[in-house]
Every structure is written in structure tokens, then in C-alpha cells.
Design a protein around this motif. Structure first.
Motif, mmCIF file in Angstrom:
data_model
loop_
_atom_site.group_PDB
_atom_site.id
_atom_site.type_symbol
_atom_site.label_atom_id
_atom_site.label_comp_id
_atom_site.label_asym_id
_atom_site.label_seq_id
_atom_site.Cartn_x
_atom_site.Cartn_y
_atom_site.Cartn_z
ATOM 1 N N GLU A 258 0.844 -1.204 0.000
ATOM 2 C CA GLU A 258 0.000 0.000 0.000
ATOM 3 C C GLU A 258 0.877 1.252 0.000
ATOM 4 O OE1 GLU A 258 -3.207 0.187 -0.445
ATOM 5 O OE2 GLU A 258 -3.202 2.385 -0.313
ATOM 6 N N ALA A 259 1.931 1.233 0.815
ATOM 7 C CA ALA A 259 2.836 2.390 0.853
ATOM 8 C C ALA A 259 3.431 2.643 -0.539
ATOM 9 C CB ALA A 259 3.946 2.171 1.878
ATOM 10 N N ALA A 260 3.731 1.560 -1.262
ATOM 11 C CA ALA A 260 4.335 1.706 -2.595
ATOM 12 C C ALA A 260 3.357 2.327 -3.592
ATOM 13 C CB ALA A 260 4.815 0.344 -3.102
ATOM 14 N N ARG A 261 2.059 2.293 -3.249
ATOM 15 C CA ARG A 261 1.056 2.928 -4.126
ATOM 16 C C ARG A 261 1.045 4.448 -3.966
ATOM 17 N NH1 ARG A 261 -2.242 -1.412 -1.974
ATOM 18 N NH2 ARG A 261 -1.855 -3.144 -3.398
ATOM 19 N N HIS A 262 1.779 4.958 -2.986
ATOM 20 C CA HIS A 262 1.814 6.408 -2.732
ATOM 21 C C HIS A 262 3.265 6.861 -2.682
ATOM 22 C CE1 HIS A 262 -2.413 5.874 -1.576
ATOM 23 N NE2 HIS A 262 -1.997 4.836 -0.885
ATOM 24 N N PRO A 263 3.990 6.738 -3.799
ATOM 25 C CA PRO A 263 5.429 7.003 -3.749
ATOM 26 C C PRO A 263 5.733 8.429 -3.322
ATOM 27 C CG PRO A 263 4.668 6.760 -6.026
ATOM 28 C CD PRO A 263 3.518 6.373 -5.141
ATOM 29 N N GLY A 264 6.641 8.553 -2.344
ATOM 30 C CA GLY A 264 7.047 9.873 -1.868
ATOM 31 C C GLY A 264 6.074 10.498 -0.894
ATOM 32 N N ALA A 265 4.905 9.862 -0.697
ATOM 33 C CA ALA A 265 3.876 10.483 0.136
ATOM 34 C C ALA A 265 3.724 9.795 1.483
ATOM 35 C CB ALA A 265 2.531 10.475 -0.585
ATOM 36 N N VAL A 266 4.374 8.668 1.670
ATOM 37 C CA VAL A 266 4.232 7.946 2.941
ATOM 38 C C VAL A 266 5.484 7.105 3.155
ATOM 39 C CG1 VAL A 266 3.054 5.945 1.891
ATOM 40 C CG2 VAL A 266 2.662 6.468 4.312
ATOM 41 N N VAL A 267 5.854 6.935 4.407
ATOM 42 C CA VAL A 267 6.854 5.931 4.765
ATOM 43 C C VAL A 267 6.204 5.001 5.773
ATOM 44 C CG1 VAL A 267 8.936 7.276 4.295
ATOM 45 C CG2 VAL A 267 7.816 7.464 6.537
ATOM 46 N N CYS A 268 6.558 3.722 5.691
ATOM 47 C CA CYS A 268 5.943 2.714 6.550
ATOM 48 C C CYS A 268 7.042 1.793 7.079
ATOM 49 C CB CYS A 268 4.914 1.915 5.749
ATOM 50 S SG CYS A 268 4.105 0.615 6.709
ATOM 51 N N THR A 269 6.970 1.518 8.359
ATOM 52 C CA THR A 269 8.007 0.731 9.022
ATOM 53 C C THR A 269 7.349 -0.266 9.969
ATOM 54 O OG1 THR A 269 9.413 2.696 8.983
ATOM 55 C CG2 THR A 269 10.103 0.905 10.450
ATOM 56 N N ALA A 270 7.840 -1.489 9.944
ATOM 57 C CA ALA A 270 7.420 -2.493 10.935
ATOM 58 C C ALA A 270 8.666 -2.855 11.726
ATOM 59 C CB ALA A 270 6.808 -3.711 10.251
ATOM 60 N N GLY A 271 8.917 -2.102 12.766
ATOM 61 C CA GLY A 271 10.211 -2.191 13.439
ATOM 62 C C GLY A 271 10.264 -3.157 14.607
ATOM 63 N N ARG A 272 9.098 -3.530 15.125
ATOM 64 C CA ARG A 272 9.082 -4.357 16.344
ATOM 65 C C ARG A 272 8.398 -5.680 16.036
ATOM 66 N NH1 ARG A 272 9.007 -1.292 21.309
ATOM 67 N NH2 ARG A 272 7.313 -2.582 22.070
ATOM 68 N N TRP A 273 9.079 -6.776 16.225
ATOM 69 C CA TRP A 273 8.533 -8.105 15.944
ATOM 70 C C TRP A 273 8.714 -8.998 17.165
ATOM 71 C CZ3 TRP A 273 7.274 -10.222 10.822
ATOM 72 C CH2 TRP A 273 7.305 -9.255 9.809
#
Lengths: 418, 418
Positions: A258-273
Motif C-alpha cells: 500500500e505504501a508503494a502505491r503512494h510514492p514519496g507520500a508515505v513511509v511505513c516501518t514495521a520495526g518491532r517483531w
């Protein structure tokens, strides 16, 4: 009454000397250039900033929250033009970050004096307390006090040593009992402009020495919990599995898509597993993933939230229990278009075609936007986009160029607001 | 000389009584039905098993590794027919697992006597030591000693209390100084057959009460390490990222996709995940995933290994450092086709159309396959396929039916091998 003088005698060597001195106030027991808020090194650095303000002819005060203010009178009283940032660092941090903004503001006060510029509005230079996450678990402590978002209850927060935030503020020369006196409103602040290092790679790539910030992204954080079914890694057939780790992997890749559908407009991180029980031979029954996204455009943030909801529903449909708990939501802060225009014009006065760009990190400006709608930010380039690291670097020449634009912008703001 | 008597007087009530008694030897401080190897409860249970062997007319010995053997003489000396399993459990385990195989073997000895059957070959019933992962980090301790795969160095392994494996074996009545004397070869063992609960759902779904095992799957374990680039979750653009957690998610889903290309022939698990540094606001720079697959067919295992190599190369091509370290490789153990045929014929004698199926978990039979090529396994159903859990359940009636097939198979083996 607008004054333009592209020849502001900003002195890079003076900035460099200040910068070198400030960089000596560090905790030798910590990696990088560490000067955490409320540490002995932070207290010493802030006393030094106050002295440098006095040497620049500013009238220094420390407000109830411990913020250091240096005032330059205008030709008349009234709301102040305010510029500044913060001098504390993260653990293992670098030497620029907010420091560049405080030193640039100080230099602006000096060059205005040296150029004999009288502003109609008073000018205030500020070094806010504890912009970075503090040992009390709170960030932007000083600017929160100014915006009225530091609650009395916060003063009871304790650090690992058992000290309260109130005590730590008093050690800075603040007066926690009179916390409310630090609060400012639109009658106090005509405009706030913060210079900061970009912390990202855009300006460097654009070959620009200064940029104008359009807004500060919103930050959404969720804890996603997925419950599948624990089982024997051999005897549980693949077709029967509800492997929580596989489900978490799918959900995270869905969010990234989904983030890739909004290039430059969002960053998304899943940092905690966290995957449990965590053995080679047990199909994971539980997975917890901490996710974050940042966007300036609320419709993009909404799209991310919808993608998360869709992914959760898909997992529910496959027999998992899956839910997301919102950890925090910080709304995006669009910066004043009028101030942006003034900053762009000021940069243009000095020969810079400054790009507009978003700020992907939070700043004291977020709090100052509660004080006045006239808030703006100038960015100078960060080498390689590195930030919060000992390798963080900006050219002093760029900081000086930012200070020139800041001086020019202050004059333009004085002209347009006074 | 082959004797067939489908009317073996297997007594489910006798098995149930044994089972109920054995289920009382549990550690009350642990969840489920816990009787870990080398615990006081394990020692007491093994003494009880030895007494029940004696009551069944068997000559009991404890070998140097602590395995309990009960011998029924044949009409002549020579290699023995051996059947049995283990009575230890995992922490938080159930009441069946290997216990069913020991109790069935005991019942076989009794019903052969009660039916007046004289076998030409000696029959030995065995309760192996520590089939489950022991407090010394080793599984199949007893059967390893029998196969010659327990090294003298293993005896120095220590549990959390500081006790050595050698000391623990001595507490069971073993004689670690004479470890090699426990080793058996093809001159000692004519054939080995182990009855065990399936631990999976196949027999229950097939509506079968007994199944014949074709082989024990191989187990490959790898630690995958992915190094990307740590960064600020806001200011590092998506297009610049080398997010190690995202890479790990992709790699794991690639492995799952490969497993899905071999339905029923492989299981794949990624049970251990570590993502660092583990903060909402830091793009993960490091991910470690422990993966395992199990397959009976080595070409399927090779396909999984190739898929892993491809996934690693794909990540390297995207700028990650990615490598997999083999943690362990256990080769698949195909079980003797001749013994399988005898087991199938024995089941058919008793009216069972026993399905063939793989064992997806390891067993003492893996070690016994080093002793003799004539190894076989009978499975009885596990309710819901549950295993290593307090909810583990098999019907005593099915265990009894398995014991009948085992008795019939022993007679058939005696006929074909003596």
C-alpha cells in the motif's frame, strides 16, 4: 518598510567556533555526541548558550519550563518574531540536528545588529528544553510548556534515577511551580521559524543548500496482534496451519505494498517483531508487530489505515484472530502557506531556488503551531540523509547560508506582520 | 512355523490400568503431564515399568545407558525381536506419545504368554531413556547409546542444576563407565518395531485405527541472517530502504510458496524471529530467522534448499547481505519395505486396511535404523492431531488395537526371520 540586504555578513567561522564549543559538552561515557536533555552536559551547554546570547546583545531569560530565551527589542512592543530550536541530542547522536537552528538563530541576532537593522517587532531566540525523547519518556518538553501541552501531571514523571521532571526542570533554572507562566499565545508570538537539518537525503540530491518545509508529517503507530494456532512443526500439516508468523509477514508486506502505491507520500516501518513461542520446531501461535506510518496528506494516512483493516479482515477470514491497537496518532502539521511564501522569497532574494519538502520527523515547530498559525521551517542538507547518528553531518557553509536566509526571512516577516 | 491368531486377547482394561498408573508419575510443579527424562518422576516411572515387565514374566535388565529391557526367551538364542518406545515426556506434555508404545509392547509380551505362543527368536521389550529433548540438550539419549551414537563426551553435558548426563544415567541404574556395552548391532537385533501415537491428523481423518509408517522425515534447520540498513523511520525514503524485516518477511513467504509446490511432501516453519533494533521509529537493520523444513523425499528437501538459496541471492541482488547457516541436518530415514509389508499384512490379518503414512517427527526408530535395517513403526490415531500438549489424546481402544497388530506382526516377523 521591508528591508532586503542579500549581503548579510553571516560569518561561517563564528558559527563554526560556536559549533565546535557546543560539541564539547558531551557525555564521555556514551557513544557518539551524546548530550541528553537534563544531563549535566545539557545544563552546562544551556548556560553557555545563554552566555552567547548575552554576548550577542540579547536580554536572556529562562522561563518556568527551563527554555532559554534571548530577546532583542523591536521599535515597538507586541508579539515577537521567534526563531530557534533545541540543543539536546539523542543517545549516540550527532552534532547538528537542532543545534544548527539555535546557532543560526544566534547568528541572525548578531548580523542584524552588525547591519544596524532595527526591526519593528521584537525578535526572540530560543533554545527549547528536551526536544528529543527525554529520560522522562516525553519529547518536546520545553515547547510543550510554551504551547500549553505540558500538564502539571507530567512534572511527576521520573527518570531512571528517581528524579522527577519537575526537579530536573528546576535544575535548569526553571520554575515548575509556575509552569503556566511559560505558556505563550498569538498575542506573544507573531511568527515562529525554525531552522533544522533535514535529516533526509532530498536537499542533497536536489543540490540545494536550503529548503522550505511544507508541513510535518503525521505519525500513526499500531501494535498488531495475530493469534494463530501453535503446533508441532512436523506433524501439523501445512494445509491445517494458522502460522502467526506467516500471517504477520503477509500483513506487513500488504502494508508495504500500500505504501508503494503512494510514492514519496508515505513511509511505513514495521520495526518491532515478537514471535512466540520462538522455537524451530513449534509453529508460531502468536505474533506481535509494531508498525508505524508517516504521511503529510491525511488521505494517504487513511489509505494506510484501510490497508491495515483489510489485511486484518483477510486474516480473520483465514481463521486467525487479528487486531490492531492504536499506540499513538500525531496529526500532520501543515505549515503556514504565507510563511512558506516568505521563506521562499527570502531564499530567492539570496539567489536560492529553494525546493519545498515535507519534514518526515517531528520538531518543536509542531508545538509552536498550537501557539500561532504563522509557523515555518527552513532545512539545510544532511550528508547522506544520516541523522541521530555520530556520522550525522551538515556543512557549516550550508548552516551559514541557512542563517542568511533566516535573517532575510525575519526582515521580510517583520515587514509583512508589523 | 508362522502363527496367526487374530483373536489375540489384548485387554484394553489392563492397558488402561497401566496407563492410568503411569500417568500418576508426573511433576506436580509443571503444567500438563510432565515427566521429563532423569527427573525423580521419570526414575520412579521406570522402576514401575521394570516391575510390570517382571510381572509379565520378562527378565529385566538395565543397560549401561539406563534403558530398561525385558527379555522373553525364544526357542533358540540369537538376534532378538525388539519392540518398545519411551516413557519420558516434554515439559507440559501429554499421557500418550511414546508411552503407548511401551504399554503396547508390554501387553504383547503378556498376550503371547497367555496364548501359549513360543517364538523362535527372543523378544525384548524396551523403555528407552530420554527420547524427548532432555535437560542436557540431547534427545534419544538411550537409543543413541544402543546405536553407538552417544559419545563419551556427551556424558559431561550438564543440566541447569550442574549434574552431568553421566551422573543422571547412573541415577537411573545405568553404568556410564561401561557405555559401550549398551551398543547393539545386527547380531543382537533381528528387527525393531515401535508403536507410537501419530501426533498428526492423518489416521483420524482417514478413519483408520492403525497406520504403517513409510519413513521418518529428514529435518533441515537454518539460521538466516539478513543485514540491511538501519535508519530513521521518517526521514529514510522508502525507495532508499534496505529494511531487514521486510526482507525476512519476503524470504519466509518465498519458502512457504516453495513448500506449497509440494503438497503433503514437506512442512516448513519459521519459528524464531529476531528483528533489531526493535523500535517503532527505526528501520530494522538486522533480522534473524530460524527456519526448518521436514521432508521424506530428499529431492523435495533439495528443492527447499534451492528456494532458500534463490531467496538469499535475490536479497543480495537488492543490496542486502543475506546468508543462511545450517544449524542441523537430519537425513530422512526410510523404513524397511519388508517390515512395512509384514506390518501391513499383520494389520490385514486383523481386518485393518492400514494406510501407509510418513512420520513427521523423529523417534527412537531413527537410532535403531543404525542398528538394523529391519525397522518399522506402527501409528495409532491422535485426536485432532494434537501432540506434546496436555490435550494430547488417543483412545485406549486404538492403543489396544495397535497392540494386537504389533503381536501379530511379531509372530509374522518371527516366522520370516527366524
Amino acid at each position: 518598510m521591508e528591508k532586503r540586504d542579500p549581503a548579510w555578513r553571516v560569518d561561517p567561522d563564528r558559527i563554526r567556533t560556536d559549533w565546535e564549543t557546543l560539541a564539547t559538552f558531551v557525555d564521555p561515557s556514551r557513544p557518539g555526541h551524546t548530550r541528553r536533555a537534563f544531563s549535566p552536559q545539557d545544563r552546562a551547554a544551556r548556560r553557555w548558550v545563554a552566555r552567547r546570547m548575552e554576548e550577542a546583545g540579547l536580554a536572556v531569560t529562562v522561563d518556568a519550563a527551563g527554555n532559554v530565551w534571548g530577546l532583542r527589542p523591536g521599535t515597538r512592543d507586541g508579539p515577537k518574531l521567534v526563531t530557534g530550536s533545541h540543543t539536546d541530542t539523542v543517545d549516540g547522536g550527532g552534532r547538528f540536528d537542532g543545534i544548527a537552528g539555535v546557532l543560526a538563530a544566534l547568528e541572525v541576532a548578531r548580523v542584524l545588529d552588525e547591519a544596524g537593522v532595527r526591526l519593528r517587532l521584537p525578535l526572540a531566540v530560543v533554545d527549547f528544553v528536551a526536544e528529543e525523547p527525554s529520560p522522562f519518556g516525553l519529547s518536546c518538553v520545553g515547547s510543550r510548556a510554551v504551547s500549553g501541552h505540558l500538564a502539571v501531571e507530567h512534572l511527576s514523571l521520573r527518570d531512571d534515577a528517581g528524579r522527577t521532571l519537575g526537579e530536573a526542570i528546576a535544575q535548569l533554572g526553571g520554575d515548575p511551580a509556575r509552569l503556566a507562566s511559560a505558556r505563550l499565545g498569538p498575542d506573544d508570538v507573531a511568527a515562529f521559524v525554525e531552522l533544522h537539518v533535514e535529516q533526509g537525503p532530498y536537499l542533497e540530491r536536489a543540490g540545494a543548500r536550503v529548503g522550505v518545509v511544507t508541513g510535518i508529517v503525521g505519525i500513526d503507530r499500531y501494535d498488531v496482534e495475530i493469534l494463530g494456532e501453535r503446533g508441532h512443526s512436523g506433524t501439523l500439516p501445512m494445509s491445517d496451519r494458522h502460522d502467526a508468523a506467516v500471517a504477520a509477514a503477509r500483513l506487513v508486506l500488504d502494508l508495504m505494498a500500500e505504501a508503494a502505491r503512494h510514492p514519496g507520500a508515505v513511509v511505513c516501518t514495521a520495526g518491532r517483531w515478537q514471535v512466540a513461542p520462538g522455537a524451530y520446531n513449534v509453529v508460531p501461535g502468536e505474533a506481535r508487530v509494531g508498525v508505524e506510518w508517516r504521511a503529510l496528506d491525511p488521505t494517504v494516512s487513511d489509505a494506510m489505515e484501510e490497508a491495515l483493516a483489510l489485511a486484518l479482515r483477510a486474516l480473520e477470514g483465514q481463521g486467525y484472530r487479528a487486531e490492531a491497537r492504536r499506540v499513538s496518532r500525531e496529526a500532520p502539521v501543515p505549515l503556514s502557506p504565507a510563511v512558506q511564501d516568505i521563506l521562499l522569497a527570502a531564499a530567492r532574494d539570496l539567489g536560492h531556488d529553494a525546493p519545498r519538502l515535507a519534514s518526515w520527523a517531528g520538531h518543536d515547530t509542531v508545538q509552536m503551531a498550537h501557539v500561532t498559525e504563522r509557523v515555518g521551517m527552513l532545512f539545510v542538507p544532511s550528508r547522506g540523509g544520516l541523522s541521530h547518528s555520530p556520522e550525522e553531518w551538515s556543512e557549516i557553509a550550508d548552516v551559514a547560508e541557512g542563517a542568511r536566509c533566516l535573517a532575510q526571512a525575519i526582515v521580510r516577516l517583520d515587514g509583512s506582520l508589523a
